[in-house]
Design a protein around this motif. Sequence first.
Motif, PDB file in Angstrom:
ATOM      1  N   UNK A  20     -39.510  57.817   8.048  1.00 19.04           N
ATOM      2  CA  UNK A  20     -38.722  57.488   9.240  1.00 19.04           C
ATOM      3  C   UNK A  20     -38.179  56.074   9.169  1.00 19.04           C
ATOM      4  N   UNK A  21     -39.016  55.142   8.758  1.00 21.45           N
ATOM      5  CA  UNK A  21     -38.574  53.750   8.650  1.00 21.45           C
ATOM      6  C   UNK A  21     -37.483  53.579   7.593  1.00 21.45           C
ATOM      7  N   UNK A  22     -37.630  54.257   6.470  1.00 16.66           N
ATOM      8  CA  UNK A  22     -36.611  54.178   5.414  1.00 16.66           C
ATOM      9  C   UNK A  22     -35.297  54.769   5.907  1.00 16.66           C
ATOM     10  N   UNK A  33     -29.088  51.917   9.639  1.00 17.17           N
ATOM     11  CA  UNK A  33     -28.619  50.638  10.173  1.00 17.17           C
ATOM     12  C   UNK A  33     -27.722  49.934   9.172  1.00 17.17           C
ATOM     13  N   UNK A  34     -28.143  49.890   7.892  1.00 16.46           N
ATOM     14  CA  UNK A  34     -27.332  49.206   6.886  1.00 16.46           C
ATOM     15  C   UNK A  34     -26.020  49.926   6.614  1.00 16.46           C
ATOM     16  N   UNK A  35     -26.019  51.258   6.654  1.00 20.13           N
ATOM     17  CA  UNK A  35     -24.766  51.979   6.443  1.00 20.13           C
ATOM     18  C   UNK A  35     -23.823  51.778   7.618  1.00 20.13           C
ATOM     19  N   UNK A  92     -20.136  50.000   7.398  1.00 21.09           N
ATOM     20  CA  UNK A  92     -18.910  50.630   7.863  1.00 21.09           C
ATOM     21  C   UNK A  92     -18.173  49.746   8.864  1.00 21.09           C
ATOM     22  N   UNK A  93     -18.890  48.830   9.522  1.00 20.82           N
ATOM     23  CA  UNK A  93     -18.268  47.898  10.448  1.00 20.82           C
ATOM     24  C   UNK A  93     -17.866  46.595   9.772  1.00 20.82           C
ATOM     25  N   UNK A  94     -18.167  46.461   8.472  1.00 24.48           N
ATOM     26  CA  UNK A  94     -17.893  45.249   7.690  1.00 24.48           C
ATOM     27  C   UNK A  94     -18.578  44.032   8.277  1.00 24.48           C
ATOM     28  N   UNK A  95     -19.837  44.186   8.630  1.00 23.85           N
ATOM     29  CA  UNK A  95     -20.614  43.057   9.174  1.00 23.85           C
ATOM     30  C   UNK A  95     -21.407  42.429   8.052  1.00 23.85           C
TER      31      UNK A  95
END
Length: 90
Positions: free
Chosen positions: A73-75, A81-83, A87-90
Amino acid sequence: MNMHVCRVKLIDVLVNYIYMLGFINITSSNATIIIVIIVTLIIFSIISVVRRERGLVRIIWILIVLFLPILGSLIYLTTLIFSHKKSLNI
């Protein structure tokens, strides 16, 4: 065996597992809180997988979350979150 007995046995197994960890000195109320948090995390992860993933990726993530509940679940949530940030280019 009715559903209530199954739930009680599952909770007993989870509480005994937490007690066996030894290095954690917790009471039964703390164990109940930990179990609720863990179960909520797992359910949220499975719902998220079903809503966002498709095909074989969905099946693989569900198997990972079911066989490695906390770590899986954590992975999954971390990769989500990272994807999303990517996608937001943050």
